[in-house]
Write an enzyme that holds these catalytic residues in place. Structure first.
Site, mmCIF file in Angstrom:
data_model
loop_
_atom_site.group_PDB
_atom_site.id
_atom_site.type_symbol
_atom_site.label_atom_id
_atom_site.label_comp_id
_atom_site.label_asym_id
_atom_site.label_seq_id
_atom_site.Cartn_x
_atom_site.Cartn_y
_atom_site.Cartn_z
ATOM 1 N N HIS A 1 11.424 -58.650 -18.496
ATOM 2 C CA HIS A 1 12.582 -58.553 -17.606
ATOM 3 C C HIS A 1 12.164 -58.824 -16.158
ATOM 4 O O HIS A 1 12.850 -59.545 -15.422
ATOM 5 C CB HIS A 1 13.197 -57.163 -17.738
ATOM 6 C CG HIS A 1 14.509 -57.005 -17.045
ATOM 7 N ND1 HIS A 1 15.559 -57.877 -17.205
ATOM 8 C CD2 HIS A 1 14.952 -56.065 -16.164
ATOM 9 C CE1 HIS A 1 16.594 -57.485 -16.475
ATOM 10 N NE2 HIS A 1 16.243 -56.398 -15.824
ATOM 11 N N HIS B 1 22.566 -51.355 -9.902
ATOM 12 C CA HIS B 1 21.697 -52.472 -10.276
ATOM 13 C C HIS B 1 22.421 -53.433 -11.217
ATOM 14 O O HIS B 1 22.329 -54.659 -11.070
ATOM 15 C CB HIS B 1 20.431 -51.929 -10.938
ATOM 16 C CG HIS B 1 19.482 -52.994 -11.385
ATOM 17 N ND1 HIS B 1 19.024 -53.080 -12.684
ATOM 18 C CD2 HIS B 1 18.910 -54.027 -10.725
ATOM 19 C CE1 HIS B 1 18.222 -54.127 -12.794
ATOM 20 N NE2 HIS B 1 18.132 -54.710 -11.634
ATOM 21 N N GLU C 1 21.205 -46.986 -11.530
ATOM 22 C CA GLU C 1 21.197 -47.938 -12.647
ATOM 23 C C GLU C 1 22.457 -48.786 -12.668
ATOM 24 O O GLU C 1 22.404 -50.004 -12.868
ATOM 25 C CB GLU C 1 21.042 -47.172 -13.965
ATOM 26 C CG GLU C 1 21.252 -48.007 -15.223
ATOM 27 C CD GLU C 1 20.229 -49.122 -15.401
ATOM 28 O OE1 GLU C 1 20.413 -49.928 -16.321
ATOM 29 O OE2 GLU C 1 19.266 -49.197 -14.609
ATOM 30 N N HIS D 1 5.303 -53.859 -2.777
ATOM 31 C CA HIS D 1 4.308 -54.574 -3.576
ATOM 32 C C HIS D 1 5.003 -55.572 -4.508
ATOM 33 O O HIS D 1 4.559 -56.714 -4.646
ATOM 34 C CB HIS D 1 3.480 -53.576 -4.380
ATOM 35 C CG HIS D 1 2.176 -54.116 -4.865
ATOM 36 N ND1 HIS D 1 1.219 -54.624 -4.031
ATOM 37 C CD2 HIS D 1 1.664 -54.231 -6.123
ATOM 38 C CE1 HIS D 1 0.173 -55.025 -4.728
ATOM 39 N NE2 HIS D 1 0.425 -54.807 -6.011
ATOM 40 N N HIS E 1 -6.000 -54.999 -13.845
ATOM 41 C CA HIS E 1 -5.126 -55.509 -12.786
ATOM 42 C C HIS E 1 -5.831 -55.475 -11.434
ATOM 43 O O HIS E 1 -5.766 -56.443 -10.663
ATOM 44 C CB HIS E 1 -3.852 -54.665 -12.730
ATOM 45 C CG HIS E 1 -2.928 -55.028 -11.603
ATOM 46 N ND1 HIS E 1 -2.344 -56.256 -11.488
ATOM 47 C CD2 HIS E 1 -2.490 -54.306 -10.533
ATOM 48 C CE1 HIS E 1 -1.580 -56.293 -10.410
ATOM 49 N NE2 HIS E 1 -1.661 -55.117 -9.806
#
Length: 386
Positions: A180, A115, A112, A344, A286
């Site tokens: 986000h 990032h 985290e 993906h 989806h």
């Protein structure tokens, strides 16, 4: 366990310093590599470099989300009020002892925080890009890129940072996490649009029908990315097992509560536990929309392939569409492998990049989609004009 302030600004300068350190290496390379280049070419190179690092940041953001590291540090911008997990070791030890597989572990805390450092580094690059563009525009008003492009991009990345903070402080609220993601990929599109506007990327004429199809495919792609983000943020990837059927049915039972936007993770708008059938509905929508988007991408790439100067972009769309199909299927039949899941997200981001590029370097001609195509030469094209 002790309570944690959601916002603790004490380490903000240290976190910003870490972000600057992350930005220094590519900046040093950029300065050395383009030290003799004209100002416009240097800015173009910085834009492309920032674009590349933004793409990497999106991939690492997907890795952060998919490893459940989004709450690895439960406060913002630091980790338990420290600039690194090393300063929060005692708090992390306590949280990990209480819940060994929980959201807070040493590994997840580092993921985290790295990032956040990377995101800050990209912000530094965009700030530099904005300042340099304003300076060049003042010296050369005819400069290809308006100063407002990087300025708007800077505001955009600040908004993206705000959503990053809310992702943590609102405990992975699905609507915030999805926004986000969309803002991150939107940042990629903004940088791509600026890179195209520099000298050397001139317009290609495309039949008006195919260019409208390109816009349609672009809009459908964004819709599909939003749906994919909703699947991921609601942890609904494995809610539909089997392929091509879903849980043994071609049309499973549907419950649309999962598409209520303003609700906590795993709960309905009334605070009840979200039923599994609602997760199945999210996944099934989806998956169903993916076929429509795939068909649109294949069709528009086939049309663009008829334009000599757009053939490489058309082939890229086909390749990325195939990658999305392969990684999407892998997520279902192989129980969500991490590599396939990250790819993906990367494939979707790359498709946005390619289609944004195609839209920015093309414009409609005055003939129908069945008529001949006229091509404008690019200054990068060394072949003689016909």
């Amino acid at each position: 366990m002790t309570t944690v302030d959601l916002y603790n600004l004490n380490p903000i300068l240290q976190v910003m310093g870490a972000g600057l350190a992350f930005a220094l290496l590519p900046l040093i390379w950029w300065v050395w590599r383009h030290r003799h280049a004209p100002s416009g070419r240097r800015l173009q190179a910085l834009t492309v470099l920032t674009l590349f690092l933004t793409f990497d940041l999106i991939l690492f953001g997907a890795f952060t989300r998919l490893t459940d590291s989004g709450l690895g540090c439960p406060d913002w911008p630091g980790c338990y009020g420290s600039a690194t997990p090393m300063g929060a070791q005692q708090h992390i030890d306590a949280a990990q002892s209480a819940m060994p597989t929980g959201p807070v572990t040493h590994g997840k805390a580092w993921i985290e925080m790295v990032h956040r450092y990377l995101a800050t580094g990209v912000g530094v690059l965009i700030l530099i890009l904005s300042v340099m563009t304003w300076r060049l525009r003042r010296k050369n008003p005819a400069h290809a890129v308006s100063s407002w492009w990087p300025t708007f991009t800077l505001l955009w990345v600040c908004m993206q940072g705000a959503f990053g903070a809310l992702t943590v402080t609102m405990k992975l609220f699905p609507a915030i996490v999805t926004l986000h993601l969309l803002f991150g990929i939107g940042l990629l599109a903004l940088l791509a649009a600026q890179a195209v506007r520099y000298e050397g990327w001139q317009s290609r004429l495309v039949p008006s029908g195919w260019r409208k199809g390109l816009w349609l495919a672009y809009a459908l792609l964004w819709l599909q990315i939003a749906l994919g983000g909703w699947v991921s943020t609601n942890y609904a990837v494995l809610a539909c097992t089997g392929f091509p059927s879903c849980n043994g049915s071609w049309l499973p039972t549907l419950d649309w509560q999962g598409f209520a936007l303003w609700r906590d993770l795993g709960h309905t708008v009334h605070g009840e536990v979200l039923p599994f059938v609602a997760l199945t509905t999210i996944h099934f929508v989806h998956r169903s929309a993916a076929w429509m988007v795939l068909a649109a991408l294949v069709a528009v790439a086939w049309g663009l392939r008829r334009v000599p100067s757009m053939q490489k972009l058309a082939h890229a769309v086909w390749a990325l569409a195939a990658l999305q199909l392969a990684t999407g299927l892998s997520n279902v039949v192989l129980d969500w492998p991490l590599v396939a899941a990250v790819l993906h997200t990367g494939g979707a981001s790359a498709l946005v990049l390619v289609l944004t590029w195609a839209l920015c370097i093309s414009r409609s001609d005055s003939v129908s989609s069945s008529g001949p195509v006229v091509r404008e030469r690019s200054s990068f094209d060394s072949r003689p004009a016909a």
